[in-house]
Scaffold this active site. Sequence first.
Site, PDB file in Angstrom:
ATOM      1  CE  LYS A 135      28.572  10.486  -9.640  1.00  0.00           C
ATOM      2  NZ  LYS A 135      28.257  10.269 -11.089  1.00  0.00           N
ATOM      3  CE1 TYR A 219      24.715  14.014  -8.426  1.00  0.00           C
ATOM      4  CE2 TYR A 219      24.987  11.899  -9.518  1.00  0.00           C
ATOM      5  CZ  TYR A 219      25.349  13.218  -9.368  1.00  0.00           C
ATOM      6  OH  TYR A 219      26.330  13.757 -10.163  1.00  0.00           O
TER       7      TYR A 219
END
Length: 379
Positions: A135, A219
């Site tokens: 990510k 996140y």
Amino acid sequence: MNRRPFIKKLLATSGATLLASNISMLYSCVASENNKKLGIALVGLGYYSKNQLAPSLLETKHCYLSAIVTGTKEKEAVWAEKYNIKKENIYNYQNFDDIINNDDIDIVYIVLPNSMHAEYTLRAAKAGKHVICEKPMATSAADCRKMIAACNAANVILSIGYRLHFDPLNGYMMELGQNKIFGDLNIESGFGFSLKDPSKWRLQKSLSGGGPLMDLGIYALQAAIYMFGELPLSLWAKDTTIDKDFFHEKDIEGSLEWEMTFPSGKALCKTTYEEGLYNYIIANTQKGELKLAPSFLYDGLKGQTPEGKINIKDVNQQALQMDAFALNIIDDTKSSVPGEMGLRDLYLIEKIYESASNNSKPMELDDIPNILDLRKTKK
Ligand code: NAD
């Protein structure tokens, strides 16, 4: 288990012209028939590979570290000895494409600075290898689309390193939130730490694609979506950078806050490179607070519900994540954290930046790329 029919189907559909990707998939299947673990090549041997992924690959059941790709000559012997890697399975960024001829590599795991994710995913797909990409998936939604197309064309599976989908505490929070166990909720979530060293790639936009939103805020964005099990309808964002001289000169945010409106509630999120470590998910429910803090670390997560402490032990998130992906390949099943999820998040990140640069103008989100089943938990 559906491996044998899958091998038969693969052979039948590929005819005389077996593509590299088909050969790789066939190899994966035959390997699993023999209970052989799938080989993973780590690309980029920095902090995350060295301290988390490689040690976790000693604990995985369905995959192992078979190869490395590094630009640093000195790391070769150290890694080869520590992880028992064959000399011919050590690559650099120039000869990386030669992995096409290496049957020890089933999966390429890209652990490079963000702006390099797209290039290496495309090259891995061309070599017929399945891909896990860290990510954020890329630095633009446009690149994410190219990566998905390349993996589809090569008939390889693409997944993103969203390890918290394999963490039981985050999973339990998803279950409680999505099923409204304590009633309707509004979410607060944030992730930040201090980072002000200009030599770090995370502060260089050409490599990072942005500031803490790309690295840490993603996140909180993920948490909001998985707590509701819904997609946001609209958002607004505000650049809350304190040291504007330092961060804006680098064309990145130092701090950012954004709010998303979901069909069943709101989420207020924040991220920063300007404060000490924080990371949390708080759901304000009709029956009290549901909280996970710390929420996004590798271990030591602490959860509580309005009824008391959540007693769930830490797991090796990365080992579970990589094993799940190996099983996706072996069993020909879909990744639960596919490229499409990475694309969705990059689309939202671009909208958050757009809103922040337009003085917090609210943005309607009527064309979010979504082919995912968002509800991970059963009612
Ligand atoms: P890092 O700086 O420690 O490692 C990056 C690696 O890339 C190094 O080995 C470096 O030599 C190599 N590299 C190749 N070309 C480079 C270039 N032009 N500039 C800089 N480095 C170059 O970074 P990291 O913390 O390991 O992060 C790597 C990726 O993993 C990032 O995308 C990050 O977001 C992701 N990450 C994910 C998690 C997670 O929990 N899922 C945690 C940390 C990092």
